[in-house]
Write a protein that holds these residues in place. Structure first.
Motif, PDB file in Angstrom:
ATOM      1  N   GLN A 164     -28.662 -86.398 -24.107  1.00 33.36           N
ATOM      2  CA  GLN A 164     -28.644 -87.819 -23.755  1.00 33.36           C
ATOM      3  C   GLN A 164     -27.884 -88.055 -22.460  1.00 33.36           C
ATOM      4  N   LYS A 183     -30.254 -87.262 -19.655  1.00 31.00           N
ATOM      5  CA  LYS A 183     -31.350 -88.227 -19.569  1.00 31.00           C
ATOM      6  C   LYS A 183     -30.899 -89.556 -18.964  1.00 31.00           C
ATOM      7  N   ASN A 184     -29.644 -89.934 -19.164  1.00 33.29           N
ATOM      8  CA  ASN A 184     -29.163 -91.260 -18.748  1.00 33.29           C
ATOM      9  C   ASN A 184     -28.439 -91.263 -17.401  1.00 33.29           C
TER      10      ASN A 184
END
Length: 292
Positions: A218, A221-222
């Motif tokens: 995550q 991805k962010n």
């Protein structure tokens, strides 16, 4: 298999088991100048037998340590053989046959190895690598996250430089990238600015606060720019590209592995070709007979 053959035979060589086909015995005159270092039953270990082990050592102390270790190993092996002989009945002819089989297998192995060394080119073309990669991509499924990244580790106290560093990291201008590299070489405590190189994410974040992050997937991805810090340092990670577990890695990341695979395939093909040529030549020259 050849490794296990080698180990098996070497075990018997260590132990001093002899076969008239495998070993040449010293005359009694030679043995007078070759003192016995250890004995177990009627088996003797002589000084000359240590020369092949200690010959390559760098110092007399190393030679002494190697010789002492070998002597202990020899005694232990002889004691095991002696105990085995008391506990079991062995077919000596069968043991000698196996020794010869192993000897001949090693001879063939050394012959094939020399033939491969003399005839195999270690050059693998990019076309060969690309062809193999395209045909076998599923075999290279990633076991870990890999990234292309720019990484810098800066002293927190250097706030002005850190602000400049962060500005340069966010830029894609060539002049800014050049300035970033120059600044990193002068002021960063550690850095990695290889834009074209794929690395394991765990390797690049080791010894940083990100190593303990609970959700690295995550996180990637962010964020295209990740900034984290500890008591003394601020860490910058500009994520250029990433690949997650179970995805297909880029060819560059597995190129060395593919090269090794292709070289091994060429070795096997070369040995197979050698075997077929020898058989065909022997068949043509009537060098063997197979009886019905």
């Amino acid at each position: 298999m050849l490794r296990s053959i080698n180990n098996w035979l070497f075990l018997f060589l260590l132990a001093g088991i002899s076969s008239c086909d495998l070993f040449k015995f010293k005359s009694s005159e030679d043995q007078e100048d070759d003192p016995i270092l250890a004995s177990v039953g009627n088996q003797n270990l002589r000084k000359s037998e240590l020369s092949f082990i200690t010959g390559g050592s760098n110092s007399s102390e190393d030679s002494a340590n190697i010789a002492a270790s070998y002597l202990q190993s020899w005694v232990r092996k002889q004691l095991m053989i002696k105990e085995a002989g008391k506990s079991m009945t062995f077919d000596e002819g069968e043991i000698n046959r196996k020794l010869l089989d192993y000897k001949y297998a090693l001879m063939v192995y050394e012959f094939e190895k020399k033939y491969v060394e003399d005839n195999l080119s270690n050059e693998i073309s990019q076309d060969e690598i690309e062809e193999y990669y395209q045909a076998n991509q599923s075999n290279f499924s990633l076991k870990e996250i890999i990234v292309k990244t720019n990484f810098l580790k800066m002293e927190k106290e250097a706030s002005a430089q850190n602000r400049n560093m962060e500005r340069l990291l966010k830029s894609n201008k060539k002049s800014d990238i050049d300035n970033l590299k120059e600044l990193a070489s002068k002021q960063a405590s550690n850095y990695f600015l290889e834009d074209s190189t794929w690395v394991k994410f765990e390797d690049i974040i080791i010894n940083t606060p990100l190593s303990n992050h609970p959700n690295k997937v995550q996180l990637l991805k962010n964020n295209s720019l990740i900034v984290t810090e500890d008591e003394r340092y601020r860490y910058y990670f500009k994520i250029l590209e990433y690949k997650l577990q179970d995805q297909i890695p880029p060819r560059e990341f597995v190129q060395d592995e593919i090269t090794k695979i292709l070289l091994n395939k060429k070795r096997i093909e070369l040995v197979d070709k050698l075997n077929k040529e020898i058989y065909a030549r022997a068949l043509e020259n009537n060098e063997f007979i197979i009886y019905e």
